[in-house]
Design a protein around this motif. Structure first.
Motif, mmCIF file in Angstrom:
data_model
loop_
_atom_site.group_PDB
_atom_site.id
_atom_site.type_symbol
_atom_site.label_atom_id
_atom_site.label_comp_id
_atom_site.label_asym_id
_atom_site.label_seq_id
_atom_site.Cartn_x
_atom_site.Cartn_y
_atom_site.Cartn_z
ATOM 1 N N GLU A 126 50.323 49.560 45.772
ATOM 2 C CA GLU A 126 51.113 48.334 45.707
ATOM 3 C C GLU A 126 50.265 47.090 45.935
ATOM 4 O OE1 GLU A 126 55.471 49.121 47.265
ATOM 5 O OE2 GLU A 126 53.989 49.908 48.695
ATOM 6 N N LYS A 127 49.010 47.275 46.311
ATOM 7 C CA LYS A 127 48.159 46.141 46.655
ATOM 8 C C LYS A 127 46.890 46.052 45.830
ATOM 9 C CE LYS A 127 45.833 44.063 50.676
ATOM 10 N NZ LYS A 127 45.474 44.226 52.105
ATOM 11 N N TYR A 128 46.379 47.169 45.321
ATOM 12 C CA TYR A 128 45.060 47.175 44.691
ATOM 13 C C TYR A 128 45.146 47.492 43.199
ATOM 14 C CZ TYR A 128 43.244 47.299 49.470
ATOM 15 O OH TYR A 128 42.959 47.015 50.773
ATOM 16 N N CYS A 129 44.169 46.924 42.477
ATOM 17 C CA CYS A 129 44.007 47.199 41.047
ATOM 18 C C CYS A 129 42.518 47.330 40.759
ATOM 19 C CB CYS A 129 44.610 46.075 40.204
ATOM 20 S SG CYS A 129 44.351 46.261 38.417
ATOM 21 N N VAL A 130 42.142 48.336 39.957
ATOM 22 C CA VAL A 130 40.755 48.567 39.548
ATOM 23 C C VAL A 130 40.617 48.188 38.084
ATOM 24 C CG1 VAL A 130 38.937 50.283 39.241
ATOM 25 C CG2 VAL A 130 40.417 50.392 41.248
ATOM 26 N N LEU A 131 39.578 47.410 37.757
ATOM 27 C CA LEU A 131 39.367 46.935 36.384
ATOM 28 C C LEU A 131 37.940 47.231 35.944
ATOM 29 C CD1 LEU A 131 40.553 43.744 34.667
ATOM 30 C CD2 LEU A 131 38.089 44.073 34.852
ATOM 31 N N CYS A 132 37.796 47.598 34.672
ATOM 32 C CA CYS A 132 36.490 47.755 34.024
ATOM 33 C C CYS A 132 36.410 46.733 32.896
ATOM 34 C CB CYS A 132 36.319 49.171 33.483
ATOM 35 S SG CYS A 132 34.769 49.427 32.587
ATOM 36 N N ASP A 133 35.306 45.982 32.855
ATOM 37 C CA ASP A 133 35.196 44.890 31.882
ATOM 38 C C ASP A 133 34.741 45.355 30.503
ATOM 39 O OD1 ASP A 133 32.576 45.525 32.365
ATOM 40 O OD2 ASP A 133 31.908 43.469 32.749
ATOM 41 N N GLY A 134 34.565 46.664 30.289
ATOM 42 C CA GLY A 134 34.141 47.174 28.992
ATOM 43 C C GLY A 134 32.641 47.219 28.827
ATOM 44 N N PHE A 135 31.907 46.605 29.761
ATOM 45 C CA PHE A 135 30.442 46.614 29.671
ATOM 46 C C PHE A 135 29.858 47.546 30.728
ATOM 47 C CE2 PHE A 135 26.215 44.581 30.456
ATOM 48 C CZ PHE A 135 25.666 44.868 29.223
ATOM 49 N N ASN A 136 29.644 47.047 31.926
ATOM 50 C CA ASN A 136 29.049 47.881 32.972
ATOM 51 C C ASN A 136 29.521 47.446 34.355
ATOM 52 O OD1 ASN A 136 27.478 49.844 34.145
ATOM 53 N ND2 ASN A 136 25.569 48.707 34.022
ATOM 54 N N MET A 137 30.669 46.778 34.437
ATOM 55 C CA MET A 137 31.094 46.200 35.698
ATOM 56 C C MET A 137 32.446 46.765 36.128
ATOM 57 S SD MET A 137 29.763 44.211 37.927
ATOM 58 C CE MET A 137 28.551 43.361 36.930
ATOM 59 N N LEU A 138 32.489 47.206 37.386
ATOM 60 C CA LEU A 138 33.704 47.657 38.042
ATOM 61 C C LEU A 138 34.155 46.574 39.011
ATOM 62 C CD1 LEU A 138 35.753 49.662 39.455
ATOM 63 C CD2 LEU A 138 33.786 50.503 40.740
ATOM 64 N N GLN A 139 35.443 46.210 38.958
ATOM 65 C CA GLN A 139 35.975 45.165 39.829
ATOM 66 C C GLN A 139 37.227 45.675 40.535
ATOM 67 O OE1 GLN A 139 36.293 42.004 36.835
ATOM 68 N NE2 GLN A 139 34.621 40.923 37.844
ATOM 69 N N LEU A 140 37.332 45.348 41.820
ATOM 70 C CA LEU A 140 38.482 45.709 42.637
ATOM 71 C C LEU A 140 39.219 44.437 43.031
ATOM 72 C CD1 LEU A 140 40.122 47.847 44.247
ATOM 73 C CD2 LEU A 140 38.531 47.463 46.147
ATOM 74 N N PHE A 141 40.549 44.416 42.773
ATOM 75 C CA PHE A 141 41.359 43.238 43.039
ATOM 76 C C PHE A 141 42.395 43.525 44.118
ATOM 77 C CE2 PHE A 141 39.923 42.559 38.683
ATOM 78 C CZ PHE A 141 39.533 41.229 38.716
ATOM 79 N N ASP A 142 42.646 42.498 44.932
ATOM 80 C CA ASP A 142 43.801 42.478 45.827
ATOM 81 C C ASP A 142 44.899 41.717 45.105
ATOM 82 O OD1 ASP A 142 45.711 42.200 47.759
ATOM 83 O OD2 ASP A 142 44.399 41.332 49.283
ATOM 84 N N THR A 143 45.950 42.434 44.694
ATOM 85 C CA THR A 143 47.006 41.820 43.883
ATOM 86 C C THR A 143 48.117 41.204 44.719
ATOM 87 O OG1 THR A 143 48.168 43.948 43.727
ATOM 88 C CG2 THR A 143 46.550 43.443 42.011
ATOM 89 N N SER A 144 48.024 41.311 46.039
ATOM 90 C CA SER A 144 49.017 40.723 46.949
ATOM 91 C C SER A 144 50.415 41.261 46.602
ATOM 92 C CB SER A 144 48.946 39.199 46.873
ATOM 93 O OG SER A 144 49.765 38.621 47.856
ATOM 94 N N ASP A 145 51.421 40.413 46.644
ATOM 95 C CA ASP A 145 52.798 40.830 46.363
ATOM 96 C C ASP A 145 53.063 40.684 44.866
ATOM 97 O OD1 ASP A 145 55.442 41.441 46.281
ATOM 98 O OD2 ASP A 145 56.098 39.952 47.751
#
Length: 577
Positions: A126-145
């Protein structure tokens, strides 16, 4: 030892009196929301240098509209020339969509020109999202509410693998061990090896380090899984001790192959000290061979074999070597297909050497070894019989019953990530999975397979106290949908409602087919001199937009479609009547 798991259907979920779908002429409300130019979804077309079938499947079937499993009224996509993440909301209470909102804006350094594949992301809590930019980068987001659709916060960013470029996120899972969060991630990468392309699943972990104020998360690439064909399903099980993958080819670990390569090199160095006769790589023709569906028997007769200690048989999964004294009868000859070297046996009977090889795939071989013209007497007959369809007078085969490649056998593999080996295997026959979908938030995606004419949905049944009892539980049934989807040649996206109340097939352009298993106005129908039957309801929607459909998400009473220039919200409330 690999345990074979059987798919056991729940008979209470099967409707034996279901007699198909009836086309409804009722109109289905569709709300169209045009997108501005800076809101158009960002889609990178397949590059010229990525032309294989694996690349085509990866680019053409990716769903660019990602639904939030914890709040199915919200779906997200990347737009604005790859610089923005938008939230598309539909309020079931009012029956109207909300205006698009930007939840995150990428930095200028992360430009679309750097991407090799398209963006992909997944909500893991309910709080986190994992994203891949299609190249070589992994990003972790705090999506809050996410119910309030607030702005996202970037927590960490890591390079997936320094040696490769171009990744797509296949699955990610959040687990908590001893109060610390661990996120397992699986990224797909297509790598060219020689003349062919192979699928790679790069598996790694994000670790939380709560004792630090900065760089709270650290990334570690654990291993790479290799597969030579399509990956139809990929999901971590609960607690992420194993990963479940569906393919028609074996899945191996790169680290295991490196160890085997080192062992083979050591074996080769030892064999160099053994004197061999000239032209040892030539095939010794003083042998005969026969086969069944399970094994191959090779017999050498013209040489005296008085002592088995003077013989040496060396097998790998694809080659065979036979050494008699200091002479090679066969030296690393490539076999027609793979064998199981651990089950290879040999014996001396009546002065002749007999070697028995166990096949990995139960198919008839057209030849034994490469550059060998010897064919057994019954091989041609068996191959002709294999190409003939199975005759069933009670249920004749139709065109949609024949698989795309009937020679392929599909399996679901449960692979232990610590042991790096397959522990469970589910045979699916010649038909690949129909689709996968998230039925419950926080659970692995359910996988849909064809069971006779139906489509059965299966969820992983995992007991942490008894991991060896892993199985797939029959969660629900889409009546006659297996037969229906097989007849659709132009399908692009296939999905169903979270409660399995309806199923939907979307074509790339123009048409959407909706199938509801209950048709209330068609009750109490009977066949002539027969029992009462049950009918489902089919609705056909013709889209006004000529732009390609790029994504689809399903709610309980609505379907959201993302096209190149607009959003479409299909209201299904009337279908419940």
């Amino acid at each position: 030892m690999v345990k074979i798991v059987e798919l056991k259907t729940n008979r209470s979920l099967i409707k034996t009196n279901f007699d198909g779908y009836k086309l409804s002429l009722e109109s289905v409300p569709v709300i169209k929301v045009d997108l501005e130019i800076n809101q158009h979804p960002y889609v990178r077309k397949i590059p010229v240098d990525q032309y294989s079938f694996l690349h085509t499947e990866l680019f053409s079937l990716q769903n660019f509209l990602v639904q939030d499993p914890w709040n199915r009224e919200h779906s997200y996509f990347v737009g604005g020339d790859g610089s923005l993440i938008y939230c598309a909301s539909y309020k079931e209470s009012t029956g109207r969509p909300s205006p698009l909102k930007v939840v995150y804006k990428f930095s200028e350094q992360q430009t679309p020109e750097l991407t090799r594949y398209n963006f992909s992301f997944k909500f893991i809590s309910e709080k986190y999202c994992v994203l891949c930019d299609g190249f070589n980068m992994l990003q972790l987001f705090d999506t809050s509410d996410r119910y309030k659709v607030t702005e996202w916060k970037l927590l960490s960013s890591h390079k997936i693998n320094e040696n490769f470029e171009g990744f797509v996120l296949k699955d990610a899972r959040l687990d908590v061990f001893d109060g610390k969060k661990v996120i397992n991630c699986a990224f797909q990468h297509i790598e060219k090896c020689g003349s062919k392309n192979i699928n790679q699943i790069h598996w790694g972990k994000l670790f939380e380090k709560p004792e630090q104020t900065e760089n709270v998360w650290s990334w570690k690439l654990e291993d790479v899984l290799l597969g030579s064909d399509l990956i139809h399903y990929c999901a971590f099980e609960p607690k992420s001790a194993s990963i479940v993958i569906c393919s028609n080819k074996n899945i191996t670990f790169q680290s295991n192959e490196s160890k085997e390569k080192e062992e083979n090199e050591k074996e080769d160095s030892k064999e160099k000290h053994v004197e061999t006769k000239e032209d040892s790589n030539e095939i010794n023709n003083n042998y005969e061979w026969s086969q069944s569906e399970d094994d191959v028997v090779i017999s050498f007769k013209d040489v005296e074999y008085e002592n088995k200690n003077n013989l040496k048989v060396i097998c790998t999964d694809k080659t065979i070597s036979v050494l008699h004294y200091d002479e090679y009868l066969l030296n690393k000859q490539n076999l027609c297909q793979q064998i199981d070297p651990e089950l290879t046996t040999w014996a001396i009977e009546n002065g002749s050497l007999q070697i028995t090889l166990m096949k990995k795939d139960c198919t008839m071989w057209p030849y034994l070894m490469e550059n060998d013209s010897k064919v057994t007497q019954d091989t041609a007959q068996n191959l002709e019989m294999d190409n003939k369809p199975t005759v069933n007078l009670e249920t004749p085969l139709e065109d949609c019953d024949v698989a795309f490649n009937s020679d392929d056998e599909y399996y679901i593999y449960r692979i232990n990530l610590e042991l790096k080996e397959v522990t469970h295997q589910v045979p699916l026959g010649n038909n690949p999975p129909l689709f996968s979908t998230v039925l419950r938030p926080g659970f692995p995606a359910a996988i849909a397979t064809r069971t006779d004419v139906d489509a059965s949905l299966w969820l992983q049944h995992y007991n942490p106290l008894k991991p060896e009892e892993w199985a797939l539980r029959h969660e629900g049934n889409l009546h006659a949908f297996g037969y229906v989807q097989a007849s659709k040649q132009q399908k692009k996206y296939v999905d169903c409602a979270p409660d399995m109340g309806y199923s939907v097939i979307s074509e790339p352009f123009r048409h959407v087919f909706i199938y509801k298993s209950k048709y209330e106005t068609a009750n109490n129908l009977r066949n002539r001199n027969g029992p009462q039957i049950s009918l489902g309801k089919q609705s056909l929607i013709t889209l006004d937009s000529n732009s390609e459909v790029l994504g689809m998400s399903c709610g309980i009473n609505f379907i959201t479609l993302l096209s190149e220039k607009c959003l479409l919200f299909i209201q299904l409330n009337k279908l419940n009547n």
